[in-house]
Design a protein around this motif. Structure first.
Motif, PDB file in Angstrom:
ATOM      1  N   ASN A 151      26.509   7.321  36.980  1.00 42.15           N
ATOM      2  CA  ASN A 151      27.930   7.568  37.204  1.00 42.15           C
ATOM      3  C   ASN A 151      28.358   8.814  36.426  1.00 42.15           C
ATOM      4  OD1 ASN A 151      28.538   6.831  34.530  1.00 42.15           O
ATOM      5  ND2 ASN A 151      28.841   4.695  35.092  1.00 42.15           N
ATOM      6  N   THR A 152      29.601   9.201  36.605  1.00 43.97           N
ATOM      7  CA  THR A 152      30.122  10.414  35.979  1.00 43.97           C
ATOM      8  C   THR A 152      30.018  10.363  34.460  1.00 43.97           C
ATOM      9  OG1 THR A 152      31.632  10.734  37.821  1.00 43.97           O
ATOM     10  CG2 THR A 152      32.168  11.880  35.794  1.00 43.97           C
ATOM     11  N   LYS A 153      30.333   9.219  33.881  1.00 41.51           N
ATOM     12  CA  LYS A 153      30.303   9.078  32.425  1.00 41.51           C
ATOM     13  C   LYS A 153      28.889   9.276  31.882  1.00 41.51           C
ATOM     14  CE  LYS A 153      31.811   5.923  28.809  1.00 41.51           C
ATOM     15  NZ  LYS A 153      32.447   4.639  28.511  1.00 41.51           N
ATOM     16  N   GLU A 154      27.904   8.686  32.533  1.00 41.26           N
ATOM     17  CA  GLU A 154      26.511   8.816  32.086  1.00 41.26           C
ATOM     18  C   GLU A 154      26.026  10.254  32.209  1.00 41.26           C
ATOM     19  OE1 GLU A 154      24.937   4.374  33.327  1.00 41.26           O
ATOM     20  OE2 GLU A 154      24.865   5.988  34.792  1.00 41.26           O
TER      21      GLU A 154
ATOM     22  N   VAL B 186      24.803  15.766  29.850  1.00 48.02           N
ATOM     23  CA  VAL B 186      25.116  17.198  29.767  1.00 48.02           C
ATOM     24  C   VAL B 186      25.588  17.556  28.359  1.00 48.02           C
ATOM     25  CG1 VAL B 186      26.659  19.020  30.604  1.00 48.02           C
ATOM     26  CG2 VAL B 186      25.608  17.429  32.230  1.00 48.02           C
ATOM     27  N   GLU B 187      26.466  16.740  27.785  1.00 49.32           N
ATOM     28  CA  GLU B 187      26.956  16.985  26.423  1.00 49.32           C
ATOM     29  C   GLU B 187      25.798  16.984  25.421  1.00 49.32           C
ATOM     30  OE1 GLU B 187      29.927  17.807  25.375  1.00 49.32           O
ATOM     31  OE2 GLU B 187      31.221  17.287  27.054  1.00 49.32           O
ATOM     32  N   GLU B 188      24.858  16.088  25.596  1.00 45.24           N
ATOM     33  CA  GLU B 188      23.701  16.015  24.702  1.00 45.24           C
ATOM     34  C   GLU B 188      22.842  17.275  24.824  1.00 45.24           C
ATOM     35  OE1 GLU B 188      19.701  13.296  24.107  1.00 45.24           O
ATOM     36  OE2 GLU B 188      21.471  12.384  25.005  1.00 45.24           O
ATOM     37  N   ILE B 189      22.626  17.746  26.037  1.00 43.62           N
ATOM     38  CA  ILE B 189      21.844  18.974  26.233  1.00 43.62           C
ATOM     39  C   ILE B 189      22.541  20.151  25.561  1.00 43.62           C
ATOM     40  CG2 ILE B 189      21.004  20.633  27.948  1.00 43.62           C
ATOM     41  CD1 ILE B 189      20.654  18.210  29.867  1.00 43.62           C
ATOM     42  N   VAL B 190      23.858  20.254  25.745  1.00 44.26           N
ATOM     43  CA  VAL B 190      24.619  21.353  25.135  1.00 44.26           C
ATOM     44  C   VAL B 190      24.510  21.292  23.612  1.00 44.26           C
ATOM     45  CG1 VAL B 190      26.949  22.271  24.776  1.00 44.26           C
ATOM     46  CG2 VAL B 190      26.199  21.637  27.072  1.00 44.26           C
ATOM     47  N   ALA B 191      24.649  20.091  23.047  1.00 47.75           N
ATOM     48  CA  ALA B 191      24.594  19.936  21.589  1.00 47.75           C
ATOM     49  C   ALA B 191      23.204  20.246  21.042  1.00 47.75           C
ATOM     50  CB  ALA B 191      25.002  18.519  21.207  1.00 47.75           C
TER      51      ALA B 191
ATOM     52  N   THR C 210      23.754  18.151  44.578  1.00 45.27           N
ATOM     53  CA  THR C 210      23.628  16.698  44.535  1.00 45.27           C
ATOM     54  C   THR C 210      24.382  16.126  43.336  1.00 45.27           C
ATOM     55  OG1 THR C 210      21.444  16.893  45.549  1.00 45.27           O
ATOM     56  CG2 THR C 210      21.980  14.794  44.508  1.00 45.27           C
ATOM     57  N   LEU C 211      24.342  16.834  42.224  1.00 40.62           N
ATOM     58  CA  LEU C 211      24.960  16.347  41.000  1.00 40.62           C
ATOM     59  C   LEU C 211      26.407  16.802  40.826  1.00 40.62           C
ATOM     60  CD1 LEU C 211      21.963  16.826  38.563  1.00 40.62           C
ATOM     61  CD2 LEU C 211      22.821  14.703  39.526  1.00 40.62           C
ATOM     62  N   ALA C 212      26.878  17.675  41.683  1.00 38.30           N
ATOM     63  CA  ALA C 212      28.235  18.218  41.536  1.00 38.30           C
ATOM     64  C   ALA C 212      29.293  17.126  41.495  1.00 38.30           C
ATOM     65  CB  ALA C 212      28.530  19.205  42.656  1.00 38.30           C
ATOM     66  N   LYS C 213      29.094  16.064  42.255  1.00 34.30           N
ATOM     67  CA  LYS C 213      30.082  14.986  42.295  1.00 34.30           C
ATOM     68  C   LYS C 213      30.102  14.169  41.007  1.00 34.30           C
ATOM     69  CE  LYS C 213      26.886  11.915  44.575  1.00 34.30           C
ATOM     70  NZ  LYS C 213      25.990  12.295  45.620  1.00 34.30           N
ATOM     71  N   LEU C 214      29.104  14.337  40.155  1.00 33.73           N
ATOM     72  CA  LEU C 214      29.033  13.585  38.903  1.00 33.73           C
ATOM     73  C   LEU C 214      29.628  14.335  37.714  1.00 33.73           C
ATOM     74  CD1 LEU C 214      25.428  12.083  39.161  1.00 33.73           C
ATOM     75  CD2 LEU C 214      27.604  10.941  39.608  1.00 33.73           C
TER      76      LEU C 214
ATOM     77  N   VAL D  46      36.073  16.073  35.025  1.00 38.26           N
ATOM     78  CA  VAL D  46      37.104  17.105  35.008  1.00 38.26           C
ATOM     79  C   VAL D  46      37.019  17.962  33.752  1.00 38.26           C
ATOM     80  CG1 VAL D  46      39.611  17.474  34.983  1.00 38.26           C
ATOM     81  CG2 VAL D  46      38.636  15.705  36.432  1.00 38.26           C
ATOM     82  N   ARG D  47      36.741  17.360  32.619  1.00 41.23           N
ATOM     83  CA  ARG D  47      36.653  18.107  31.358  1.00 41.23           C
ATOM     84  C   ARG D  47      35.548  19.150  31.426  1.00 41.23           C
ATOM     85  NH1 ARG D  47      33.524  17.952  27.122  1.00 41.23           N
ATOM     86  NH2 ARG D  47      34.263  18.684  25.127  1.00 41.23           N
ATOM     87  N   ILE D  48      34.368  18.744  31.879  1.00 38.29           N
ATOM     88  CA  ILE D  48      33.242  19.669  31.953  1.00 38.29           C
ATOM     89  C   ILE D  48      33.499  20.732  33.023  1.00 38.29           C
ATOM     90  CG2 ILE D  48      30.780  19.877  32.493  1.00 38.29           C
ATOM     91  CD1 ILE D  48      30.349  17.255  31.001  1.00 38.29           C
ATOM     92  N   LYS D  49      34.135  20.361  34.129  1.00 37.93           N
ATOM     93  CA  LYS D  49      34.493  21.354  35.151  1.00 37.93           C
ATOM     94  C   LYS D  49      35.400  22.425  34.551  1.00 37.93           C
ATOM     95  CE  LYS D  49      34.046  18.492  39.258  1.00 37.93           C
ATOM     96  NZ  LYS D  49      34.753  17.835  40.373  1.00 37.93           N
ATOM     97  N   GLY D  50      36.345  22.014  33.711  1.00 41.07           N
ATOM     98  CA  GLY D  50      37.233  22.968  33.058  1.00 41.07           C
ATOM     99  C   GLY D  50      36.482  23.894  32.112  1.00 41.07           C
ATOM    100  N   LEU D  51      35.537  23.330  31.368  1.00 41.30           N
ATOM    101  CA  LEU D  51      34.734  24.147  30.444  1.00 41.30           C
ATOM    102  C   LEU D  51      33.845  25.128  31.211  1.00 41.30           C
ATOM    103  CD1 LEU D  51      33.808  21.341  27.908  1.00 41.30           C
ATOM    104  CD2 LEU D  51      35.350  23.269  27.507  1.00 41.30           C
ATOM    105  N   ILE D  52      33.316  24.692  32.333  1.00 42.81           N
ATOM    106  CA  ILE D  52      32.504  25.584  33.166  1.00 42.81           C
ATOM    107  C   ILE D  52      33.375  26.701  33.734  1.00 42.81           C
ATOM    108  CG2 ILE D  52      31.213  25.735  35.339  1.00 42.81           C
ATOM    109  CD1 ILE D  52      30.129  22.907  34.690  1.00 42.81           C
ATOM    110  N   GLN D  53      34.605  26.382  34.105  1.00 40.90           N
ATOM    111  CA  GLN D  53      35.510  27.409  34.612  1.00 40.90           C
ATOM    112  C   GLN D  53      35.782  28.455  33.541  1.00 40.90           C
ATOM    113  OE1 GLN D  53      39.177  26.065  36.349  1.00 40.90           O
ATOM    114  NE2 GLN D  53      40.038  28.122  36.405  1.00 40.90           N
ATOM    115  N   VAL D  54      36.010  28.016  32.308  1.00 43.35           N
ATOM    116  CA  VAL D  54      36.248  28.958  31.209  1.00 43.35           C
ATOM    117  C   VAL D  54      35.022  29.836  30.982  1.00 43.35           C
ATOM    118  CG1 VAL D  54      36.664  29.120  28.715  1.00 43.35           C
ATOM    119  CG2 VAL D  54      37.989  27.521  30.096  1.00 43.35           C
ATOM    120  N   GLU D  55      33.837  29.224  30.995  1.00 44.90           N
ATOM    121  CA  GLU D  55      32.601  29.998  30.836  1.00 44.90           C
ATOM    122  C   GLU D  55      32.474  31.036  31.949  1.00 44.90           C
ATOM    123  OE1 GLU D  55      29.381  27.193  30.875  1.00 44.90           O
ATOM    124  OE2 GLU D  55      29.821  26.446  28.873  1.00 44.90           O
TER     125      GLU D  55
END
Length: 80
Positions: A13-16, A21-26, A49-53, A56-65
């Motif tokens: 699911n989205t949370k998992e 992703v957060e773990e990889i970034v850290a 395939t993973l775009a739907k997962l 919103v928070r990570i989408k915003g961070l990707i937009q800033v990047e």
């Protein structure tokens, strides 16, 4: 993509996925875009395939990047 990876993604699911992703970034100290690409390459899946997962928070961070890299036009942001 093999059947086990596809089945794993369908159960995620989205949370998992966001936690992964957060773990990889850290751990890698990379951008969110790079973290998602890295996950896809290591697991043999398509980004689409993973775009739907992606939450919103990570989408915003990707937009800033993307804006900082001039991939997208800059939008106005609130000073934080």
């Amino acid at each position: 993509m093999n059947d086990t990876v596809e089945a794993k993604i369908k159960l995620m699911n989205t949370k998992e996925f966001s936690a992964i992703v957060e773990e990889i970034v850290a751990n890698a100290g990379c951008s969110y875009m790079d973290a998602i690409i890295d996950y896809c390459e290591k697991n043999g899946t398509e980004i689409e395939t993973l775009a739907k997962l992606i939450n919103v928070r990570i989408k915003g961070l990707i937009q800033v990047e993307a804006e900082d890299l001039h991939f997208l036009p800059k939008t106005q942001r609130l000073p934080i």
